[in-house]
Scaffold this motif. Structure first.
Motif, PDB file in Angstrom:
ATOM      1  N   ASP A  72       0.803  -1.229   0.000  1.00  0.00           N
ATOM      2  CA  ASP A  72       0.000   0.000   0.000  1.00  0.00           C
ATOM      3  C   ASP A  72       0.836   1.279   0.000  1.00  0.00           C
ATOM      4  O   ASP A  72       0.289   2.377  -0.044  1.00  0.00           O
ATOM      5  CB  ASP A  72      -1.042   0.014   1.125  1.00  0.00           C
ATOM      6  N   ASN A  73       2.148   1.146  -0.017  1.00  0.00           N
ATOM      7  CA  ASN A  73       3.038   2.302  -0.121  1.00  0.00           C
ATOM      8  C   ASN A  73       3.939   2.218  -1.345  1.00  0.00           C
ATOM      9  O   ASN A  73       5.015   2.802  -1.375  1.00  0.00           O
ATOM     10  CB  ASN A  73       3.880   2.440   1.151  1.00  0.00           C
ATOM     11  N   SER A  74       3.497   1.515  -2.366  1.00  0.00           N
ATOM     12  CA  SER A  74       4.292   1.301  -3.571  1.00  0.00           C
ATOM     13  C   SER A  74       4.028   2.377  -4.619  1.00  0.00           C
ATOM     14  O   SER A  74       2.904   2.519  -5.106  1.00  0.00           O
ATOM     15  CB  SER A  74       3.969  -0.071  -4.165  1.00  0.00           C
ATOM     16  N   PHE A  75       5.074   3.113  -4.974  1.00  0.00           N
ATOM     17  CA  PHE A  75       4.962   4.069  -6.081  1.00  0.00           C
ATOM     18  C   PHE A  75       4.531   3.350  -7.358  1.00  0.00           C
ATOM     19  O   PHE A  75       3.814   3.922  -8.179  1.00  0.00           O
ATOM     20  CB  PHE A  75       6.305   4.764  -6.342  1.00  0.00           C
ATOM     21  N   VAL A  76       4.974   2.122  -7.520  1.00  0.00           N
ATOM     22  CA  VAL A  76       4.659   1.352  -8.727  1.00  0.00           C
ATOM     23  C   VAL A  76       3.155   1.105  -8.819  1.00  0.00           C
ATOM     24  O   VAL A  76       2.520   1.382  -9.855  1.00  0.00           O
ATOM     25  CB  VAL A  76       5.444   0.019  -8.745  1.00  0.00           C
ATOM     26  N   ILE A  77       2.563   0.594  -7.749  1.00  0.00           N
ATOM     27  CA  ILE A  77       1.125   0.300  -7.757  1.00  0.00           C
ATOM     28  C   ILE A  77       0.311   1.578  -7.889  1.00  0.00           C
ATOM     29  O   ILE A  77      -0.614   1.662  -8.711  1.00  0.00           O
ATOM     30  CB  ILE A  77       0.738  -0.495  -6.489  1.00  0.00           C
ATOM     31  N   TRP A  78       0.631   2.586  -7.108  1.00  0.00           N
ATOM     32  CA  TRP A  78      -0.110   3.846  -7.180  1.00  0.00           C
ATOM     33  C   TRP A  78       0.079   4.518  -8.538  1.00  0.00           C
ATOM     34  O   TRP A  78      -0.850   5.130  -9.077  1.00  0.00           O
ATOM     35  CB  TRP A  78       0.295   4.777  -6.041  1.00  0.00           C
ATOM     36  N   LEU A 104       2.669   9.297  -0.721  1.00  0.00           N
ATOM     37  CA  LEU A 104       3.965   8.604  -0.790  1.00  0.00           C
ATOM     38  C   LEU A 104       5.107   9.575  -1.048  1.00  0.00           C
ATOM     39  O   LEU A 104       6.206   9.423  -0.499  1.00  0.00           O
ATOM     40  CB  LEU A 104       3.945   7.546  -1.897  1.00  0.00           C
ATOM     41  N   ALA A 105       4.866  10.561  -1.913  1.00  0.00           N
ATOM     42  CA  ALA A 105       5.909  11.532  -2.244  1.00  0.00           C
ATOM     43  C   ALA A 105       6.348  12.324  -1.013  1.00  0.00           C
ATOM     44  O   ALA A 105       7.529  12.662  -0.878  1.00  0.00           O
ATOM     45  CB  ALA A 105       5.413  12.480  -3.336  1.00  0.00           C
ATOM     46  N   PHE A 106       5.417  12.592  -0.100  1.00  0.00           N
ATOM     47  CA  PHE A 106       5.794  13.294   1.133  1.00  0.00           C
ATOM     48  C   PHE A 106       6.353  12.342   2.184  1.00  0.00           C
ATOM     49  O   PHE A 106       7.204  12.735   2.982  1.00  0.00           O
ATOM     50  CB  PHE A 106       4.612  14.080   1.699  1.00  0.00           C
TER      51      PHE A 106
END
Length: 189
Positions: A72-78, A104-106
């Protein structure tokens, strides 16, 4: 960052009264990367009666919990979800996934030893930042002040942007939660 700040930042970036459903979607998207943590902590402490010190010093860092956080913190999935939203031209899904990515970016530059695998499933690499939003040994006092000021600016922006008392009330509640978590009240009383 504190969760209320994430919600205010996400809504300020992606919610608009002329785009039906984007306020709720942006709040939900900004919350989603933290929801597993709240659920696992809540069940561990209040259902299983595990002491908080065990939850936050052992369970949090366990391979099982980190595996959940990786998803739930994956840049890939989001990022893939945002790609689908843009392809489908869905304003609601764009608000949801954009707010999740902004969360996630923050978080990425503001977690030290408690960082997550933000590039799962491509990599299990973890960036341990020298900065933290909560750990005073890693400049949390300065970061927290910026977070509070920006949160209040974005809450004010949302208050002016929306006429809906539901959105305004939720925005005010988030601003109050951010104020209480920042230690603001301890500074003035």
């Amino acid at each position: 960052m504190n969760t209320p700040a994430h919600l205010l930042f996400g809504a300020a970036a992606f919610a608009h009264p002329d785009r039906k459903g984007t306020a709720a979607a942006s709040f939900a998207g900004a919350l989603t990367p933290d929801i597993s943590l709240y659920l696992m902590v809540g069940v561990s402490i209040w259902v299983l009666n595990v002491p908080p010190v065990v939850v936050f010093r052992e369970y949090y860092y366990s391979d099982a919990w980190q595996a959940v956080f990786a998803v739930d913190n994956s840049f890939v999935i989001w990022g893939l979800l945002l790609g689908v939203a843009l392809w489908r031209k869905s304003q609601v899904l764009t608000a949801f996934s954009g707010s999740g990515l902004l969360h996630l970016a923050f978080d990425f530059p503001l977690h030290t030893h408690d960082a997550r695998q933000h590039f799962w499933p491509i990599s299990d690499w973890v960036f341990n930042s020298p900065f933290s939003y909560w750990d005073n040994r890693a400049h949390a006092g300065v970061i927290g002040s910026f977070e509070l000021v920006l949160s209040l600016v974005f809450a004010s922006l949302l208050w002016r942007r929306f006429r809906s008392w539901k959105v305004r009330g939720f925005t005010a509640a988030l601003a109050l939660m951010e104020l209480s978590s920042s230690g603001f009240w301890r500074m003035i009383f």
